[in-house]
Design a protein around this motif. Structure first.
Motif, PDB file in Angstrom:
ATOM      1  N   ASP A  52       0.836  -1.201   0.000  1.00 48.03           N
ATOM      2  CA  ASP A  52       0.000   0.000   0.000  1.00 48.03           C
ATOM      3  C   ASP A  52       0.867   1.247   0.000  1.00 48.03           C
ATOM      4  O   ASP A  52       0.629   2.196  -0.751  1.00 48.03           O
ATOM      5  N   THR A  53       1.896   1.229   0.852  1.00 46.68           N
ATOM      6  CA  THR A  53       2.824   2.352   0.903  1.00 46.68           C
ATOM      7  C   THR A  53       3.572   2.452  -0.419  1.00 46.68           C
ATOM      8  O   THR A  53       3.778   3.534  -0.961  1.00 46.68           O
ATOM      9  N   PHE A  54       3.930   1.275  -0.931  1.00 43.57           N
ATOM     10  CA  PHE A  54       4.677   1.222  -2.179  1.00 43.57           C
ATOM     11  C   PHE A  54       3.847   1.763  -3.340  1.00 43.57           C
ATOM     12  O   PHE A  54       4.337   2.517  -4.174  1.00 43.57           O
ATOM     13  N   VAL A  55       2.560   1.388  -3.376  1.00 46.56           N
ATOM     14  CA  VAL A  55       1.671   1.887  -4.436  1.00 46.56           C
ATOM     15  C   VAL A  55       1.563   3.402  -4.350  1.00 46.56           C
ATOM     16  O   VAL A  55       1.637   4.099  -5.354  1.00 46.56           O
ATOM     17  N   SER A  56       1.415   3.924  -3.119  1.00 47.10           N
ATOM     18  CA  SER A  56       1.360   5.380  -2.958  1.00 47.10           C
ATOM     19  C   SER A  56       2.654   6.025  -3.443  1.00 47.10           C
ATOM     20  O   SER A  56       2.638   7.061  -4.103  1.00 47.10           O
ATOM     21  N   THR A 110      12.678   9.682  -8.851  1.00 45.25           N
ATOM     22  CA  THR A 110      12.212   9.395  -7.491  1.00 45.25           C
ATOM     23  C   THR A 110      12.334   7.923  -7.117  1.00 45.25           C
ATOM     24  O   THR A 110      11.604   7.446  -6.277  1.00 45.25           O
ATOM     25  N   THR A 111      13.223   7.164  -7.716  1.00 47.09           N
ATOM     26  CA  THR A 111      13.360   5.756  -7.349  1.00 47.09           C
ATOM     27  C   THR A 111      13.815   5.603  -5.900  1.00 47.09           C
ATOM     28  O   THR A 111      13.567   4.580  -5.281  1.00 47.09           O
ATOM     29  N   ALA A 112      14.471   6.585  -5.339  1.00 44.50           N
ATOM     30  CA  ALA A 112      14.872   6.540  -3.927  1.00 44.50           C
ATOM     31  C   ALA A 112      13.645   6.520  -3.031  1.00 44.50           C
ATOM     32  O   ALA A 112      13.658   5.897  -1.964  1.00 44.50           O
ATOM     33  N   LEU A 113      12.564   7.147  -3.457  1.00 40.88           N
ATOM     34  CA  LEU A 113      11.315   7.145  -2.688  1.00 40.88           C
ATOM     35  C   LEU A 113      10.761   5.733  -2.539  1.00 40.88           C
ATOM     36  O   LEU A 113      10.327   5.334  -1.469  1.00 40.88           O
ATOM     37  N   GLU A 114      10.837   4.970  -3.629  1.00 43.47           N
ATOM     38  CA  GLU A 114      10.392   3.577  -3.609  1.00 43.47           C
ATOM     39  C   GLU A 114      11.210   2.766  -2.603  1.00 43.47           C
ATOM     40  O   GLU A 114      10.668   2.046  -1.777  1.00 43.47           O
TER      41      GLU A 114
END
Length: 197
Positions: A65-69, A88-92
């Motif tokens: 869920d967090t990942f989808v967001s 923004t791959t660091a966000l993932e």
């Protein structure tokens, strides 16, 4: 005038009551500890029953869920990346790491709580019982929400739970003014009789 008929009660030989598996859902709140104490005092027979101490943790996959967001945020950011000059791959990676770390912390907290519960069960003695120790096991169930995880565990025929005992925090919306949201959900979805303390 007819004479009243006499009533003779039928006396049947008593047989030991069949044992059952009694699950107590714990969340480390004072209400769940009260539910466990009530179960030990009034609901479990050490000669026949088996006690299951159960708690719920969010499983590692629930970071999705967090990942989808994060992915949605990444897609939005990616559409602006040509203008902003960034990715923004660091966000993932950060979202995944936070979720996994939280899961590990939750599991450690659950293990600590269940050790405390096990010590409480071992210390409890039933008056008049030849074997004062109640047979018990512990379970950490995993799922997206605590309520769904507990219901899934209890409703699984392989676990053969005959009674579910829950405490209540009395928090939440007006309809849950008396019982908490997890207790409310379990009350309406478990297949065995629930007892809410």
């Amino acid at each position: 005038m007819a004479s009243p008929t006499s009533f003779e009660p039928t006396v049947r030989p008593t047989s030991p009551r069949p044992g059952q598996r009694v699950a107590v859902a714990l969340d480390d709140s004072p209400h769940s500890w009260r539910a466990l104490e009530y179960t030990l005092d009034f609901l479990v027979d050490p000669k026949h029953d088996h006690l299951v101490l159960v708690t719920a943790c969010q499983h590692a996959e629930s970071w999705s869920d967090t990942f989808v967001s994060a992915l949605m945020a990444e897609n939005i950011a990616a559409s602006f990346a040509p203008f902003a000059g960034g990715s923004t791959t660091a966000l993932e990676d950060e979202s995944r790491k936070k979720a996994v770390d939280q899961n590990l912390a939750d599991q450690e907290q659950a293990k600590t709580m269940l050790r405390k519960a096990a010590a409480l069960v071992r210390a409890h003695h039933h008056a008049g019982a030849h074997d004062p120790h109640i047979p018990f096991s512990i379970e950490i169930v995993q799922g997206g929400s605590a309520a769904e995880a507990i219901v899934g565990y209890v409703n699984d025929k392989a676990h053969a739970i005959g009674l579910l005992v829950l405490g209540t925090r009395g928090l939440g919306a007006f309809k849950r003014a008396i019982i908490g949201s997890v207790s409310d959900y379990c009350l309406h979805h478990v297949r065995c009789p629930p007892v809410i303390v």
